[in-house]
Design an enzyme around this catalytic site. Structure first.
Site, PDB file in Angstrom:
ATOM      1  N   LYS A 279      61.243 139.909 -39.870  1.00 28.33           N
ATOM      2  CA  LYS A 279      62.241 140.733 -39.407  1.00 28.33           C
ATOM      3  C   LYS A 279      62.287 142.244 -40.265  1.00 28.33           C
ATOM      4  O   LYS A 279      61.675 141.909 -41.393  1.00 28.33           O
ATOM      5  CB  LYS A 279      63.816 140.069 -39.728  1.00 28.33           C
ATOM      6  N   ARG A 353      66.069 128.611 -30.666  1.00 26.11           N
ATOM      7  CA  ARG A 353      66.153 127.914 -29.519  1.00 26.11           C
ATOM      8  C   ARG A 353      65.283 126.643 -29.831  1.00 26.11           C
ATOM      9  O   ARG A 353      65.413 125.565 -29.077  1.00 26.11           O
ATOM     10  CB  ARG A 353      65.674 128.836 -28.454  1.00 26.11           C
TER      11      ARG A 353
END
Length: 508
Positions: A279, A353
């Site tokens: 990130k 997920r």
């Protein structure tokens, strides 16, 4: 983890107004023609003089506005606090959420005083419940790692609600529920506020055990060896890059007379760097909150146990730390989720997920009536719905009930569709499915991915399921507002408890 002290909630009738109190809170609304002093326990003469002074004092009645005045002798309090409740009109009565926010805001801004009397207008027991909940959530602070508390003010310790329902037989259960809800929300906030140096998979699992002590719940922990033995490839894969090994925690409340059975799955990424798909550094510190979903489902089940509701509720906390290292999973790696389905990892920053897939499959194997997963899953949620509204997707029967429960609880939730055209974008050339797909509508694409792992019930049909994306509302980067403080908000706990209550009520 240091537990936040609980505020003591009580109710008093108007005739007891002069009971000792540090502050008396009276509501002011934004009327069509200016500020309006709401119903209050002051004498008619004092109330009239105060109402005539509102404009001069610069009081508008806007939500979160709090104006301190010296206490009047008749009020029995040192401070008179005029608390804004927002827009009011004769045609639109004050909502429960407006009362909840006003009470929370007043108690939050009165930190440093010990005892507060809330004289907000309550025309029903539901209004009293809202005021009590707001007060319980407003009385919060997080100071665990401060070596000095100079200049910091302790939360309010005692709140008395001035109401005509003080002698009602239904009041005490309402106050108890409000206190338990406040405790669950504040415990969630504290977990989210913990620094990643101290909250990581192993300590998160220990915190779950600690919070569950004394309650009729069973806590089971999968360490890295058991995760590997049982084939939880999603959680293991995400946690490979960290020296802090992942965990799966199952928290089960199973009363003998349960009439419903639900499973709650929570994303517990204790820190998310994005892994190899790193990130940007700006704002990365906020990624300590990427475990908010797991904190929510944990404290929801504990609250259900405290309330003694006849429901079997199981929380699955899918916990890992997503770090880059020589051992980390790579883009293009293939992992095997619990149950056997394979996933091509095209982006290691779409890690939530992956751990959630393991938890959803595990939850499915117990055939619950419904599965609800909660996760700070996508940045796309913030783009679609902003910082304060969660997105809910899944089976209509569950999403509709969750929206109704959220409305009752006073939380912002909005249903989103799961367009079928998004599924082909998750096709993989080498595995059963890829972990990323269509960029536009990314919140919904992530939910479509999760749906692939929801199992079938004993009737052969897919188990009713919903996904709640709380990426925005779980963490407050801005100024405090209403009953919400900075950083962790504890959002969705109230909605899930209300959902279970509604589910049980419908079955009667």
């Amino acid at each position: 983890m240091v537990k936040n002290s609980e505020v003591k909630l009580s109710a008093v009738a108007g005739v007891q107004l002069k009971s000792p109190s540090d502050a008396l809170v009276i509501g002011v609304g934004q009327g069509p023609d200016g500020p309006v002093l709401l119903d209050n326990p002051l004498t008619a003469k004092a109330a009239e003089a105060l109402a005539e002074s509102l404009n001069v004092l610069g009081i508008t009645g806007a939500a979160d506005q709090a104006h301190r005045l010296p206490g009047l002798p008749e009020a029995g309090a040192t401070i008179l606090l005029l608390a804004g409740v927002g827009k009011v009109s004769a045609k639109q009565p004050l909502s429960e959420e407006a009362l909840r926010r006003a009470a929370g805001s007043a108690v939050r801004q009165l930190a440093g005083v010990t005892t507060v009397t809330l004289a907000l207008p309550t025309t029903s027991l539901a209004d009293v419940a809202a005021v009590a909940e707001g007060a319980a959530m407003g009385a919060y602070s997080y100071t665990e790692f401060r070596t000095s508390v100079d200049g910091l003010k302790d939360p309010v310790k005692n709140v008395a609600i001035l109401t005509d329902f003080a002698a009602d037989k239904g009041l005490q259960p309402i106050l108890r529920r409000a206190s338990l809800i406040g405790t669950a929300v504040n415990a969630t906030r504290t977990l989210v506020n913990q620094p990643p140096s101290h909250l990581y998979p192993e300590t998160f699992a220990e915190a779950a055990k600690e919070l569950a002590k004394g309650l009729p719940v069973k806590v089971t922990v999968w360490d890295e060896k058991r995760l590997e033995k049982d084939g939880f490839g999603g959680i293991l894969g995400v946690g490979k890059g960290s020296t802090r090994q992942p965990r799966l925690v199952k928290v089960e409340y199973a009363p003998a007379k349960a009439t419903a059975k639900i499973a709650l799955v929570g994303k517990g990424i204790t820190f998310d760097t994005g892994g190899i798909s790193l990130k940007p550094h700006l704002g990365m510190g906020e990624m300590k909150s990427d475990m908010a979903g797991a904190a929510v489902v944990l404290n929801t089940v504990l609250a259900l146990a405290e309330l003694g509701l006849p429901v079997k509720a199981t929380a699955w906390l899918c916990i890992a730390e997503n770090m880059p290292s020589g051992a980390a999973q790579r883009p293009a790696d293939v992992m095997t989720i619990f149950g056997g389905k394979t996933v091509e990892v095209l982006n290691t920053d779409a890690e939530g997920r992956l751990v959630m897939a393991d938890g959803i499959v595990a939850a499915s194997q117990e055939y619950p009536d419904a599965i609800i997963d909660v996760a700070t899953l996508t940045g796309a949620q913030l783009i679609a719905l902003g910082d304060r509204t969660a997105g809910v997707m899944g089976s209509d029967s569950v999403t509709g009930a969750l929206k109704a429960a959220a409305d009752r609880a006073g939380e912002l939730v909005w249903p989103m569709p799961l367009p079928e055209e998004l599924r082909p974008s998750l096709d993989s050339q080498v595995a059963d499915i890829a972990n990323i797909g269509e960029r536009h509508g990314g919140m919904m694409t992530a939910a479509v991915f999760l749906r692939e792992f929801v199992g079938k019930g004993k009737d052969g049909e897919q188990i009713p399921w919903a996904h709640i994306d709380i990426a925005g509302p779980s963490f407050n980067n801005g100024s405090p507002y209403g009953y919400n403080h900075k950083q962790g908000t504890g959002c969705t706990v109230r909605t899930l408890v209300a959902y279970v209550e509604d589910l049980l009520a419908a079955a009667v």
